[in-house]
Design a protein around this motif. Sequence first.
Motif, mmCIF file in Angstrom:
data_model
loop_
_atom_site.group_PDB
_atom_site.id
_atom_site.type_symbol
_atom_site.label_atom_id
_atom_site.label_comp_id
_atom_site.label_asym_id
_atom_site.label_seq_id
_atom_site.Cartn_x
_atom_site.Cartn_y
_atom_site.Cartn_z
ATOM 1 N N ILE A 133 -24.456 16.802 9.467
ATOM 2 C CA ILE A 133 -24.129 17.086 8.064
ATOM 3 C C ILE A 133 -25.385 17.214 7.213
ATOM 4 C CG2 ILE A 133 -22.992 16.160 6.002
ATOM 5 C CD1 ILE A 133 -20.976 14.797 7.952
ATOM 6 N N TRP A 134 -26.359 16.334 7.442
ATOM 7 C CA TRP A 134 -27.585 16.351 6.627
ATOM 8 C C TRP A 134 -28.796 16.873 7.406
ATOM 9 C CZ3 TRP A 134 -24.455 11.767 5.840
ATOM 10 C CH2 TRP A 134 -23.779 11.786 4.609
ATOM 11 N N SER A 135 -28.551 17.796 8.310
ATOM 12 C CA SER A 135 -29.651 18.316 9.126
ATOM 13 C C SER A 135 -30.709 19.095 8.338
ATOM 14 C CB SER A 135 -29.118 19.187 10.269
ATOM 15 O OG SER A 135 -28.310 20.234 9.788
ATOM 16 N N PRO A 136 -30.374 19.852 7.251
ATOM 17 C CA PRO A 136 -31.436 20.576 6.529
ATOM 18 C C PRO A 136 -32.550 19.668 6.000
ATOM 19 C CG PRO A 136 -29.314 21.493 5.954
ATOM 20 C CD PRO A 136 -29.039 20.261 6.754
ATOM 21 N N PRO A 137 -32.235 18.596 5.235
ATOM 22 C CA PRO A 137 -33.338 17.728 4.778
ATOM 23 C C PRO A 137 -34.037 16.992 5.922
ATOM 24 C CG PRO A 137 -31.205 16.783 4.177
ATOM 25 C CD PRO A 137 -30.944 18.172 4.642
ATOM 26 N N ILE A 138 -33.299 16.697 6.999
ATOM 27 C CA ILE A 138 -33.915 16.033 8.152
ATOM 28 C C ILE A 138 -34.939 16.952 8.803
ATOM 29 C CG2 ILE A 138 -33.500 15.110 10.467
ATOM 30 C CD1 ILE A 138 -30.776 14.119 9.449
ATOM 31 N N LEU A 139 -34.578 18.232 8.954
ATOM 32 C CA LEU A 139 -35.482 19.208 9.565
ATOM 33 C C LEU A 139 -36.714 19.431 8.691
ATOM 34 C CD1 LEU A 139 -32.873 21.800 10.909
ATOM 35 C CD2 LEU A 139 -34.320 20.289 12.283
ATOM 36 N N VAL A 140 -36.502 19.477 7.382
ATOM 37 C CA VAL A 140 -37.637 19.626 6.454
ATOM 38 C C VAL A 140 -38.566 18.419 6.561
ATOM 39 C CG1 VAL A 140 -38.317 19.698 4.019
ATOM 40 C CG2 VAL A 140 -36.430 21.128 4.829
ATOM 41 N N LEU A 141 -37.966 17.228 6.666
ATOM 42 C CA LEU A 141 -38.744 16.000 6.791
ATOM 43 C C LEU A 141 -39.646 16.033 8.020
ATOM 44 C CD1 LEU A 141 -39.271 13.077 5.748
ATOM 45 C CD2 LEU A 141 -37.394 12.343 7.255
ATOM 46 N N PHE A 142 -39.144 16.660 9.101
ATOM 47 C CA PHE A 142 -39.917 16.733 10.343
ATOM 48 C C PHE A 142 -40.807 17.965 10.421
ATOM 49 C CE2 PHE A 142 -36.822 13.574 11.711
ATOM 50 C CZ PHE A 142 -37.617 12.727 12.485
ATOM 51 N N GLY A 143 -40.901 18.698 9.300
ATOM 52 C CA GLY A 143 -41.912 19.740 9.241
ATOM 53 C C GLY A 143 -41.430 21.169 9.306
ATOM 54 N N GLN A 144 -40.108 21.415 9.455
ATOM 55 C CA GLN A 144 -39.629 22.791 9.464
ATOM 56 C C GLN A 144 -39.674 23.374 8.050
ATOM 57 O OE1 GLN A 144 -38.972 24.796 11.860
ATOM 58 N NE2 GLN A 144 -39.050 23.367 13.580
ATOM 59 N N THR A 145 -39.800 24.681 7.964
ATOM 60 C CA THR A 145 -39.802 25.329 6.653
ATOM 61 C C THR A 145 -38.406 25.249 6.042
ATOM 62 O OG1 THR A 145 -39.203 27.502 7.548
ATOM 63 C CG2 THR A 145 -41.551 26.960 7.454
ATOM 64 N N PRO A 146 -38.297 25.237 4.707
ATOM 65 C CA PRO A 146 -36.977 25.194 4.063
ATOM 66 C C PRO A 146 -36.070 26.341 4.493
ATOM 67 C CG PRO A 146 -38.694 24.719 2.471
ATOM 68 C CD PRO A 146 -39.392 25.139 3.721
ATOM 69 N N GLN A 147 -36.659 27.536 4.721
ATOM 70 C CA GLN A 147 -35.862 28.700 5.107
ATOM 71 C C GLN A 147 -35.193 28.479 6.468
ATOM 72 O OE1 GLN A 147 -38.099 32.237 6.020
ATOM 73 N NE2 GLN A 147 -36.442 33.628 5.383
ATOM 74 N N ILE A 148 -35.982 28.063 7.448
ATOM 75 C CA ILE A 148 -35.429 27.822 8.786
ATOM 76 C C ILE A 148 -34.487 26.621 8.763
ATOM 77 C CG2 ILE A 148 -36.013 27.162 11.152
ATOM 78 C CD1 ILE A 148 -38.622 28.683 10.884
ATOM 79 N N SER A 149 -34.845 25.569 8.034
ATOM 80 C CA SER A 149 -34.027 24.350 7.969
ATOM 81 C C SER A 149 -32.652 24.627 7.378
ATOM 82 C CB SER A 149 -34.743 23.279 7.143
ATOM 83 O OG SER A 149 -35.963 22.924 7.739
ATOM 84 N N HIS A 150 -32.601 25.426 6.322
ATOM 85 C CA HIS A 150 -31.316 25.748 5.690
ATOM 86 C C HIS A 150 -30.424 26.536 6.635
ATOM 87 C CE1 HIS A 150 -28.417 26.767 2.567
ATOM 88 N NE2 HIS A 150 -28.516 28.048 2.942
ATOM 89 N N ALA A 151 -31.002 27.542 7.294
ATOM 90 C CA ALA A 151 -30.212 28.374 8.209
ATOM 91 C C ALA A 151 -29.732 27.553 9.414
ATOM 92 C CB ALA A 151 -31.043 29.568 8.678
ATOM 93 N N ALA A 152 -30.622 26.740 9.977
ATOM 94 C CA ALA A 152 -30.247 25.918 11.128
ATOM 95 C C ALA A 152 -29.228 24.850 10.737
ATOM 96 C CB ALA A 152 -31.485 25.257 11.724
ATOM 97 N N GLY A 153 -29.375 24.281 9.524
ATOM 98 C CA GLY A 153 -28.442 23.263 9.061
ATOM 99 C C GLY A 153 -27.047 23.815 8.843
ATOM 100 N N LYS A 154 -26.969 25.027 8.336
ATOM 101 C CA LYS A 154 -25.674 25.673 8.134
ATOM 102 C C LYS A 154 -24.987 25.914 9.473
ATOM 103 C CE LYS A 154 -23.663 29.506 5.475
ATOM 104 N NZ LYS A 154 -23.980 30.705 4.649
#
Length: 483
Positions: A133-154
């Motif tokens: 559910i909260w994968s976008p901010p988790i991915l950003v925290l671990f260094g992924q770009t916001p663009q990739i994190s948002h798409a992967a989180g969705k």
Amino acid sequence: MSMDTPLLENTDNPHTAEEKTLKFVVKSFGFESKKLWRLAGPAILTSICQYSLGALTQTFAGQVGDLALAAVSVENSVVAGLAFGVMLGMGSALETLCGQAFGAGQMTMLGVYMQRSWVILFITALLMLPIYIWSPPILVLFGQTPQISHAAGKFALWMIPQLFAYAINFPIQKFLQAQGKVLVMLWVSVGVLVFHTVFSWLLILKLGWGLIGAAITLNASWWLIVIGQFLYIFITKSDGAWTGFTWLAFVDLFGFVKLSLASAVMLCLEFWYLMILVVITGRLENPLIAVDAISICMNLNGWDAMIAIGFNAAISVRVSNELGAGDFKAARFSVLVVSITSVAIGFVVMIVVLSTKEFFPYYFTTSSAVAHETTKLASLLGFTVLLNSLQPILSGVAVGAGWQSLVAYINIGCYYVFGLPAGIILGFTLNFGVVGIWSGLIAGIVLQTIILIVITSITNWKKEAEEAEGRVRKWGGTIAYDQ
């Protein structure tokens, strides 16, 4: 007199004795190889089919665009990879318990063990929901770009049904593997792969549904695997191993959880190790190309790892069955045979990777920049697939023998105390980039493999067989007689 003559000849001619010994070893090797391949062959093909579900989805996504490829790659490698590692690890407790119970002839306990594992893995899946559910901010925290994190989180939100399919699937697979019923798993997986290929093309490309189509087909495919395998168990009763649902599934769950957690920690530390490579790569310059290139390499590495995972399953079953039956010599010889076989295959795969490095990237991407970066990483990929031919085998031996806790400590030291810091220093401090990161992680795998070789070599297998008997009794083997 006919029996005495060869004995006299053997005394006078030591070469004849050596030849007979060699023939005996070769014959024994062939006999054990047949046993292993009956398990490993279908297990390898099953693993390849099931891994191909995510890999094919990733390949089709690459035809949609670079961002879609990155989204599916990161979700598969990081979010679903995390869930896959936890679920497979928790379910791998059954490799020890079901395998040794089957070897000891305690058939009815296999179904009880599987149901206990379902309960534990379903609760684990519920606990893992926040990661999806909260994968976008988790991915950003671990260094992924916001663009990739948002798409992967969705995409991760749409893949929640797959998480619960994992929870049911892995205990079923360990239940069937322990009995050698690997052909059932293979035919179900082949049928689902055909379905997945056709509908992925139809929904993702033909109808243009993109990532939504990818999520629909991937979720449906995993649940079809679960349904197909469970129907087989329900209809056939699996030679007495399935006697129906029972309240015994809720007995001694705490003790079962402890063994499941040890299995999960051991395997997760291995699964997450190379998964971290994708995350760290996201912190390099031009991360989109770097992430896509490393994801392609991890995709191929994952396909190759399915061969080793098939052997992992086979050797785990062979070791646990033989230890459960008290035949420690057969368990020891199985380890030798499968190690030689798997390493030989690893050399072949390494040669294939190195000889095709100029053109295989174009099967996964239309971007020349991504393809060029992938080609640069091919040498490391070749060495990694060679390591993958032995390291999972040794882990399978550990699971079959019940050494999960020991190997978990070894993995922490080799991977996270040594390998990961080495990769970060090489990649960022010394500016070797993704090549440095990957090289450091490989160094950790080499160290872990050496330690496991030493441990396996000095193991007292007779003592392991005695402990297996005690383990079956401890985990409720006598219940089968009380029912």
